[in-house]
Design an enzyme around this catalytic site. Structure first.
Site, PDB file in Angstrom:
ATOM      1  N   ASN A  10       0.897  -1.292   0.023  1.00  0.00           N
ATOM      2  CA  ASN A  10       0.056   0.053   0.181  1.00  0.00           C
ATOM      3  C   ASN A  10       1.133   1.394  -0.039  1.00  0.00           C
ATOM      4  OD1 ASN A  10      -1.726   2.021   0.340  1.00  0.00           O
ATOM      5  ND2 ASN A  10      -2.170   1.574   2.562  1.00  0.00           N
ATOM      6  N   LYS A  12       0.128   4.308  -0.391  1.00  0.00           N
ATOM      7  CA  LYS A  12      -0.435   5.620   0.243  1.00  0.00           C
ATOM      8  C   LYS A  12      -0.057   6.769  -0.799  1.00  0.00           C
ATOM      9  CE  LYS A  12       0.030   3.389   4.686  1.00  0.00           C
ATOM     10  NZ  LYS A  12       0.001   3.569   6.000  1.00  0.00           N
ATOM     11  N   HIS A  96      -9.538   1.166   4.875  1.00  0.00           N
ATOM     12  CA  HIS A  96      -8.137   1.412   5.467  1.00  0.00           C
ATOM     13  C   HIS A  96      -8.450   2.517   6.556  1.00  0.00           C
ATOM     14  CE1 HIS A  96      -4.197   2.755   6.245  1.00  0.00           C
ATOM     15  NE2 HIS A  96      -3.706   1.631   5.877  1.00  0.00           N
ATOM     16  N   GLU A  98      -6.812   4.806   7.813  1.00  0.00           N
ATOM     17  CA  GLU A  98      -6.626   6.240   7.539  1.00  0.00           C
ATOM     18  C   GLU A  98      -7.879   6.895   6.849  1.00  0.00           C
ATOM     19  OE1 GLU A  98      -2.700   5.830   5.390  1.00  0.00           O
ATOM     20  OE2 GLU A  98      -1.958   5.026   7.416  1.00  0.00           O
ATOM     21  N   GLU A 168      -5.410  -4.853  10.494  1.00  0.00           N
ATOM     22  CA  GLU A 168      -4.220  -3.956  10.740  1.00  0.00           C
ATOM     23  C   GLU A 168      -4.602  -3.137  11.967  1.00  0.00           C
ATOM     24  OE1 GLU A 168      -2.100  -2.867   6.546  1.00  0.00           O
ATOM     25  OE2 GLU A 168      -3.978  -1.267   7.232  1.00  0.00           O
ATOM     26  N   GLY A 174       2.489   2.041  10.665  1.00  0.00           N
ATOM     27  CA  GLY A 174       3.671   3.058  10.370  1.00  0.00           C
ATOM     28  C   GLY A 174       4.650   3.510  11.823  1.00  0.00           C
ATOM     29  N   SER A 214       3.538  -2.083  10.251  1.00  0.00           N
ATOM     30  CA  SER A 214       5.166  -2.275  10.578  1.00  0.00           C
ATOM     31  C   SER A 214       5.635  -3.612  10.029  1.00  0.00           C
ATOM     32  CB  SER A 214       5.050  -1.899  11.984  1.00  0.00           C
ATOM     33  OG  SER A 214       4.855  -0.438  12.111  1.00  0.00           O
TER      34      SER A 214
END
Ligand code: PGA
Length: 257
Positions: A10, A12, A96, A98, A168, A174, A214
């Site tokens: 991904n 992003k 996702h 985010e 996730e 991250g 991660s």
């Protein structure tokens, strides 16, 4: 039943078309490390889809990071499944964290996206996962169960073979922090049991469930060797071609020759 493992990157909001092209060329030089036992995908920004479609190694499928559930309409800035299918996209990341957190996407909207991606014959990568506060309150199982049930509300059990779920945990994305592989296995096994309860055992056995957050070349196999973990959804470590190829090797239990 054996489920094929999937390594999905991904990207992003990273990489111009020129940078995407460079990635594809570098990965092409490592294409023998992308063993045919597993599936691979990269999900670049929309702008790089057309270029990557032509130059990615053939083992690597194309994915999108988002989609709008409607077929067309007055939705400025949005992209439909037909537009993605036309560009050779196979996978679409849906829900996702985010997008849920920064763009206010709720469970119902996520469910509409899953349905329209499946209807078009594409493969949704449905993301679920608890945030830090929910984890601290011991609500991880409850959160992933609710998100999974809501997103799959309108999906028939026999459609699940065409679906990927990615667990996730938001706090792992991250951050350099991960749950232990056993911890991730327990949550993912719980997601599989939630799918079994609502959609039937056959669908639950066939759905692929990834771990994300991660993941990197040095830890991927700790996760993907767990019995219920069928691959990884990777952000940062998927941006460099060598790192992507190293993760493919590690996931497949091989070392660089
Ligand atoms: P990360 O991101 O690998 O950089 O933690 C994962 C994701 O957001 O899908």
């Amino acid at each position: 039943m054996t489920r094929r493992k999937l390594l999905a990157g991904n990207w992003k909001m990273y990489k111009t078309v020129a940078e995407a092209r460079q990635f594809a060329e570098q990965l092409g030089r490592r294409s023998t490390d992308l063993a045919a036992v597993s599936d691979y995908a990269v999900c670049p920004p929309f702008t790089a889809l057309q270029t990557l479609r032509v130059i990615l190694p053939t083992a690597v499928a194309l994915g999108a990071q988002n989609v709008h559930p409607e077929a067309n309409g007055a939705y400025t800035g949005e992209i439909s499944v037909a537009m993605l299918a036309e560009l050779g996209v196979s996978y679409v990341i849906v829900g996702h964290s985010e997008r849920r957190a920064l763009f206010d996407e709720g469970d119902e909207f996520v469910a509409q996206k899953v349905a329209s991606v499946l209807q078009a014959g594409l493969i949704p990568i449905l993301c679920v996962g608890e945030n830090q506060a929910q984890r601290e309150r011991g609500q991880a199982f409850e959160v992933v169960a609710r998100q999974t049930q809501a997103a799959l509300a309108d999906v028939a059990g026999d459609a699940l073979a065409g679906l990927v779920i990615a667990y996730e945990p938001v706090w792992a994305i991250g951050s350099g922090h991960t749950p232990t592989p056993v911890d991730a296995q327990q949550v993912i096994s719980h997601i599989r049991s939630v799918v079994a309860d609502s959609k039937g055992a056959a669908g639950a056995v066939s759905v692929r469930i990834l771990y994300g957050g991660s993941v990197k070349p040095t830890n991927i196999d700790d996760f993907t060797h767990q019995p219920d973990i069928d691959g990884a959804l990777v952000g940062g470590a998927s941006l460099a071609a060598d790192s992507f190829a190293d993760m493919a090797l590690a996931m497949n239990g091989r070392v660089r020759g």
